[in-house]
Scaffold this active site. Structure first.
Site, PDB file in Angstrom:
ATOM      1  N   LYS A  13       0.821  -1.219   0.000  1.00  0.00           N
ATOM      2  CA  LYS A  13       0.000   0.000   0.000  1.00  0.00           C
ATOM      3  C   LYS A  13       0.855   1.270   0.000  1.00  0.00           C
ATOM      4  CE  LYS A  13      -2.444   0.503   3.750  1.00  0.00           C
ATOM      5  NZ  LYS A  13      -2.182   1.707   4.559  1.00  0.00           N
ATOM      6  N   ARG A 152      12.026  -9.533  14.380  1.00  0.00           N
ATOM      7  CA  ARG A 152      11.365  -8.502  15.185  1.00  0.00           C
ATOM      8  C   ARG A 152      10.104  -9.080  15.819  1.00  0.00           C
ATOM      9  NH1 ARG A 152      10.522  -3.367  11.381  1.00  0.00           N
ATOM     10  NH2 ARG A 152       8.849  -4.767  10.791  1.00  0.00           N
TER      11      ARG A 152
END
Length: 205
Positions: A13, A152
């Site tokens: 996006k 992460r």
């Protein structure tokens, strides 16, 4: 041209938003960036938003709407905008529709399973920030500085799948809302960046 762009985390996006805004000379209005800027600038709205965020609470809709409305009044929005991150539900879409008319709502339709695989396969270097995939990481070492690569917390498989599940549940009613309004543009986001952009540009003509 007043546009909204919608897509799951990892759908591309941000990349498409950048290309659309550059081609059509539109400001990219991200609600997250808008909140951070108002807080950094110390505006009245920013101070109110910060109080909620510091207390660990969601910034209420009426405050977010006020921020967005103020942003629409700035000179660079005179020819339109690309709104990213708002609305998140049909109620917010109704309020937004009372402020401005939305010409197109672009929805990047992607395979959530493939996104989950890609995001969960991401590895980053805690030392220099280099990012790669588990398939390309030789010996789990950073090719830039040699440090051990890590996963992460927000790239853990369970976290990724939960984020995508929440997004899907939120997005479905919103997609139907703009479909009913006759302004929805559904794009096959599984294709290449250029192909996705071509689909969007063809729909905007």
């Amino acid at each position: 041209m007043n546009l909204i762009i919608m897509g799951a985390p990892g759908s591309g996006k941000g990349t498409q938003a950048t290309q659309i805004c550059k081609k059509h000379n539109l400001p990219h209005i991200s609600t997250g960036d808008l909140l951070r800027k108002n807080i950094a600038d110390g505006t009245d709205l920013g101070k109110k938003a910060k109080a909620y965020m510091d207390a660990g609470k969601l910034v209420p809709d009426d405050l977010v709407i006020a921020l967005i409305k103020a942003r629409f009044e700035e000179p660079d929005c005179k020819n339109g905008f690309l709104l990213d991150g708002f609305p998140r539900n049909s109620a917010q879409a109704d309020v937004l529709g009372g402020i401005v008319e939305i010409d197109k709502a672009i929805y990047l339709d992607v395979d959530l399973g493939k996104i989950a695989d890609r995001m969960a396969g991401r590895r980053v270097c805690p030392a220099c920030g280099y990012s790669t995939s588990v398939d390309l990481a030789k010996d789990s070492k950073c090719k830039e500085c040699g440090a051990a690569l890590i996963i992460r917390d927000d790239d853990r498989r369970d976290v990724v799948e939960n984020r995508l599940k929440v997004y899907s549940e939120q997005a479905a009613p919103l997609v139907e809302y703009y479909k009913a309004k006759g302004v929805l543009v559904t794009v096959d986001g599984n294709r290449s960046i250029d192909d996705v952009n071509k689909q969007i540009e063809d729909a905007l003509k």
